[in-house]
Scaffold this motif. Structure first.
Motif, PDB file in Angstrom:
ATOM      1  N   VAL A   1       0.850  -1.189   0.000  1.00  0.00           N
ATOM      2  CA  VAL A   1       0.000   0.000   0.000  1.00  0.00           C
ATOM      3  C   VAL A   1       0.887   1.240   0.000  1.00  0.00           C
ATOM      4  O   VAL A   1       2.046   1.193   0.408  1.00  0.00           O
ATOM      5  N   GLY A   2       0.342   2.364  -0.464  1.00  0.00           N
ATOM      6  CA  GLY A   2       1.111   3.599  -0.560  1.00  0.00           C
ATOM      7  C   GLY A   2       1.562   4.131   0.783  1.00  0.00           C
ATOM      8  O   GLY A   2       2.683   4.581   0.946  1.00  0.00           O
ATOM      9  N   SER A   3       0.705   4.089   1.779  1.00  0.00           N
ATOM     10  CA  SER A   3       1.061   4.533   3.121  1.00  0.00           C
ATOM     11  C   SER A   3       0.158   3.820   4.117  1.00  0.00           C
ATOM     12  O   SER A   3      -0.884   3.287   3.753  1.00  0.00           O
ATOM     13  N   GLY A   4       0.571   3.800   5.366  1.00  0.00           N
ATOM     14  CA  GLY A   4      -0.225   3.146   6.395  1.00  0.00           C
ATOM     15  C   GLY A   4      -0.079   1.637   6.410  1.00  0.00           C
ATOM     16  O   GLY A   4      -0.935   0.936   6.921  1.00  0.00           O
ATOM     17  N   GLY A   5       1.013   1.125   5.843  1.00  0.00           N
ATOM     18  CA  GLY A   5       1.207  -0.311   5.722  1.00  0.00           C
ATOM     19  C   GLY A   5       1.322  -1.066   7.027  1.00  0.00           C
ATOM     20  O   GLY A   5       1.165  -2.276   7.050  1.00  0.00           O
ATOM     21  N   TYR A   6       1.566  -0.357   8.120  1.00  0.00           N
ATOM     22  CA  TYR A   6       1.669  -1.040   9.404  1.00  0.00           C
ATOM     23  C   TYR A   6       0.377  -0.918  10.210  1.00  0.00           C
ATOM     24  O   TYR A   6       0.316  -1.329  11.350  1.00  0.00           O
TER      25      TYR A   6
ATOM     26  N   VAL B   1      -6.331  -1.220   6.273  1.00  0.00           N
ATOM     27  CA  VAL B   1      -6.009  -0.244   5.233  1.00  0.00           C
ATOM     28  C   VAL B   1      -6.976  -0.411   4.068  1.00  0.00           C
ATOM     29  O   VAL B   1      -7.635  -1.439   3.935  1.00  0.00           O
TER      30      VAL B   1
ATOM     31  N   THR C   1      -7.048  -0.464  -0.064  1.00  0.00           N
ATOM     32  CA  THR C   1      -6.203  -0.577  -1.248  1.00  0.00           C
ATOM     33  C   THR C   1      -7.027  -1.121  -2.403  1.00  0.00           C
ATOM     34  O   THR C   1      -8.123  -1.644  -2.197  1.00  0.00           O
TER      35      THR C   1
END
Length: 57
Positions: free
Chosen positions: A9-14, A18, A20
């Motif tokens: 994913v572009g951001s927030g992967g942790y 999320v 997507t």
């Protein structure tokens, strides 16, 4: 909930949750633990983007 998936994913992967595109998500086998499964998208990207490996190599 639904099927467990892994995705880059572009951001927030942790984050725990999320949003997507469905095309970016790959279903995970119930036989994989989440720690192992979490490495798969990054490893896949490294093989294809950095290593420039293609099907059959």
């Amino acid at each position: 909930m639904g099927q467990t998936v892994a995705a880059l994913v572009g951001s927030g992967g942790y984050a725990e949750v999320v949003l997507t595109d469905a095309a970016a998500a790959s279903p995970l086998s119930d036989k994989l633990d989440l720690r192992t499964a979490a490495t798969l998208p990054a490893v896949h990207a490294q093989i294809h983007e950095v290593g420039r490996l293609r099907v059959g190599e």
